[in-house]
Design a protein around this motif. Sequence first.
Motif, PDB file in Angstrom:
ATOM      1  N   LYS A 103       0.832  -1.213   0.000  1.00 23.09           N
ATOM      2  CA  LYS A 103       0.000   0.000   0.000  1.00 23.09           C
ATOM      3  C   LYS A 103       0.860   1.254   0.000  1.00 23.09           C
ATOM      4  N   TRP A 104       1.925   1.253   0.818  1.00 24.52           N
ATOM      5  CA  TRP A 104       2.750   2.449   0.941  1.00 24.52           C
ATOM      6  C   TRP A 104       3.895   2.482  -0.060  1.00 24.52           C
ATOM      7  N   ILE A 105       4.284   1.320  -0.604  1.00 24.72           N
ATOM      8  CA  ILE A 105       5.269   1.317  -1.687  1.00 24.72           C
ATOM      9  C   ILE A 105       4.758   2.156  -2.856  1.00 24.72           C
ATOM     10  N   ARG A 106       3.470   2.033  -3.139  1.00 20.49           N
ATOM     11  CA  ARG A 106       2.896   2.753  -4.274  1.00 20.49           C
ATOM     12  C   ARG A 106       2.987   4.267  -4.091  1.00 20.49           C
ATOM     13  N   GLN A 107       2.951   4.712  -2.833  1.00 19.20           N
ATOM     14  CA  GLN A 107       2.984   6.156  -2.579  1.00 19.20           C
ATOM     15  C   GLN A 107       4.394   6.676  -2.313  1.00 19.20           C
ATOM     16  N   LYS A 108       5.280   5.838  -1.800  1.00 19.15           N
ATOM     17  CA  LYS A 108       6.659   6.226  -1.499  1.00 19.15           C
ATOM     18  C   LYS A 108       7.610   5.174  -2.081  1.00 19.15           C
ATOM     19  N   PRO A 109       7.715   5.119  -3.418  1.00 15.87           N
ATOM     20  CA  PRO A 109       8.450   4.015  -4.059  1.00 15.87           C
ATOM     21  C   PRO A 109       9.951   3.996  -3.786  1.00 15.87           C
ATOM     22  N   ASN A 110      10.543   5.125  -3.400  1.00 19.88           N
ATOM     23  CA  ASN A 110      11.989   5.160  -3.172  1.00 19.88           C
ATOM     24  C   ASN A 110      12.367   5.358  -1.715  1.00 19.88           C
ATOM     25  N   ALA A 111      11.409   5.193  -0.816  1.00 14.78           N
ATOM     26  CA  ALA A 111      11.682   5.375   0.613  1.00 14.78           C
ATOM     27  C   ALA A 111      12.101   4.057   1.252  1.00 14.78           C
ATOM     28  N   VAL A 112      12.902   4.165   2.315  1.00 13.45           N
ATOM     29  CA  VAL A 112      13.221   3.021   3.167  1.00 13.45           C
ATOM     30  C   VAL A 112      12.169   3.007   4.280  1.00 13.45           C
ATOM     31  N   ILE A 113      11.496   1.860   4.428  1.00 14.55           N
ATOM     32  CA  ILE A 113      10.330   1.824   5.315  1.00 14.55           C
ATOM     33  C   ILE A 113      10.456   0.675   6.318  1.00 14.55           C
ATOM     34  N   GLY A 114      10.279   0.989   7.588  1.00 14.84           N
ATOM     35  CA  GLY A 114      10.271  -0.008   8.643  1.00 14.84           C
ATOM     36  C   GLY A 114       8.855  -0.345   9.077  1.00 14.84           C
ATOM     37  N   ALA A 115       8.749  -1.255  10.031  1.00 13.96           N
ATOM     38  CA  ALA A 115       7.447  -1.747  10.484  1.00 13.96           C
ATOM     39  C   ALA A 115       7.204  -1.380  11.944  1.00 13.96           C
ATOM     40  N   LEU A 116       5.941  -1.423  12.342  1.00  9.13           N
ATOM     41  CA  LEU A 116       5.566  -1.232  13.740  1.00  9.13           C
ATOM     42  C   LEU A 116       5.736  -2.558  14.468  1.00  9.13           C
ATOM     43  N   GLU A 117       6.555  -2.551  15.512  1.00 10.87           N
ATOM     44  CA  GLU A 117       6.796  -3.774  16.271  1.00 10.87           C
ATOM     45  C   GLU A 117       5.820  -3.878  17.433  1.00 10.87           C
ATOM     46  N   LEU A 166      12.150  -2.526   4.685  1.00 10.95           N
ATOM     47  CA  LEU A 166      11.949  -2.565   3.243  1.00 10.95           C
ATOM     48  C   LEU A 166      12.928  -1.613   2.563  1.00 10.95           C
ATOM     49  N   ILE A 167      13.681  -2.138   1.588  1.00 14.13           N
ATOM     50  CA  ILE A 167      14.721  -1.351   0.921  1.00 14.13           C
ATOM     51  C   ILE A 167      14.509  -1.422  -0.590  1.00 14.13           C
ATOM     52  N   PRO A 168      14.281  -0.288  -1.247  1.00 11.55           N
ATOM     53  CA  PRO A 168      14.186  -0.299  -2.709  1.00 11.55           C
ATOM     54  C   PRO A 168      15.539  -0.600  -3.354  1.00 11.55           C
ATOM     55  N   ARG A 169      15.502  -1.190  -4.511  1.00  6.61           N
ATOM     56  CA  ARG A 169      16.729  -1.487  -5.251  1.00  6.61           C
ATOM     57  C   ARG A 169      17.543  -0.211  -5.499  1.00  6.61           C
ATOM     58  N   ALA A 170      16.844   0.912  -5.722  1.00  6.15           N
ATOM     59  CA  ALA A 170      17.526   2.171  -5.996  1.00  6.15           C
ATOM     60  C   ALA A 170      18.445   2.583  -4.854  1.00  6.15           C
ATOM     61  N   VAL A 171      18.067   2.255  -3.625  1.00  6.96           N
ATOM     62  CA  VAL A 171      18.891   2.594  -2.466  1.00  6.96           C
ATOM     63  C   VAL A 171      20.186   1.788  -2.496  1.00  6.96           C
ATOM     64  N   ILE A 172      20.066   0.486  -2.725  1.00  6.51           N
ATOM     65  CA  ILE A 172      21.245  -0.383  -2.737  1.00  6.51           C
ATOM     66  C   ILE A 172      22.175  -0.004  -3.873  1.00  6.51           C
ATOM     67  N   GLU A 173      21.604   0.370  -5.021  1.00  7.23           N
ATOM     68  CA  GLU A 173      22.443   0.748  -6.153  1.00  7.23           C
ATOM     69  C   GLU A 173      23.248   2.004  -5.859  1.00  7.23           C
ATOM     70  N   LYS A 174      22.724   2.867  -4.975  1.00  6.83           N
ATOM     71  CA  LYS A 174      23.437   4.106  -4.660  1.00  6.83           C
ATOM     72  C   LYS A 174      24.404   3.962  -3.499  1.00  6.83           C
ATOM     73  N   ILE A 175      24.004   3.248  -2.430  1.00  5.13           N
ATOM     74  CA  ILE A 175      24.858   3.214  -1.226  1.00  5.13           C
ATOM     75  C   ILE A 175      25.465   1.845  -0.954  1.00  5.13           C
ATOM     76  N   GLY A 176      25.091   0.841  -1.727  1.00  3.09           N
ATOM     77  CA  GLY A 176      25.667  -0.488  -1.544  1.00  3.09           C
ATOM     78  C   GLY A 176      24.935  -1.326  -0.516  1.00  3.09           C
ATOM     79  N   LEU A 177      25.578  -2.408  -0.099  1.00  4.48           N
ATOM     80  CA  LEU A 177      25.011  -3.340   0.872  1.00  4.48           C
ATOM     81  C   LEU A 177      25.329  -2.876   2.292  1.00  4.48           C
ATOM     82  N   PHE A 178      24.918  -3.668   3.275  1.00  2.20           N
ATOM     83  CA  PHE A 178      25.214  -3.366   4.674  1.00  2.20           C
ATOM     84  C   PHE A 178      26.723  -3.464   4.913  1.00  2.20           C
TER      85      PHE A 178
END
Length: 279
Positions: A103-117, A166-178
């Motif tokens: 639901k939120w990927i569609r609105q924020k496709p390039n954001a890094v998104i965490g979950a409510l624990e 949740l990590i978009p591919r665009a993030v990894i392509e720019k900053i790499g892996l952990f």
Amino acid sequence: MIHIVIPVFNRKNFTRECLLSLKRGTNQNYSIVVVDDGSTDGTADMLREEFPEVKVLFGDGNLFWTASVNMGLKYALQHGAEYVMTLNNDLEVAEDFIENTYKWIRQKPNAVIGALEMDAVTREPFCGGEIIDFKRNKVRYLLNELPKEKQVGLHNVSQLPGRGLLIPRAVIEKIGLFDQDRFPHYVADYDYTHTALRNGFELYVNYDAKLYTYPEESGERKNRKEKSLKNFYNHLFDIKGGGNLRDFTRFTLKNCPAPYIPYYLVNGVARRIFGYLVH
């Protein structure tokens, strides 16, 4: 499709329940990569027999969290993943977890998104995002600030844990892996999200995507509960120590603004030493 990466080491019952909770979900548009880093409790047999649809990669017991996650991320990216999610095995997800992630990927496709624990025992919210103040060495816990009626949707934060990240591919392509060299087990997730933020990516916690954790099962909680000189040492110096001074120092030097580093380091070291003794 979201590619979910789950690092595991033993505790096969937790892994089973985690995977079953995903199977109960209202949205099944995902694939799973489990990285088994040398389990000796029959985890591999359980996965092969009960979850043949899951891709399993193997380590030799020396990967720990970060290198395990990176192995899974590399596999997912090689197989066309546009979104990857890191998920620990000692949790379960709500039935609409994946649905509300999309639901939120569609609105924020390039954001890094965490979950409510949520606490798996009490079923109450447990962790809902953090905003760090390096200048004062304080962390604001968003869950404590939001009234109940506003505990929905996305909320900006400045760091996120790796549980349901949740990590978009665009993030990894720019900053790499952990950063597995500096942070082999703990802190790698917080470091990664700070790095993403500095590189222009938004960070949010998604209050609509709930997962259920067992906070008392963490090794750090057990170290604090069963106090001894050995556990105190492990807390400060072991690779799985929640107060690991090496990791804290590396995190500070990499992420803290330069003017605040001396105070942040001194204050943080004192908190890790004396915090263990009094809590």
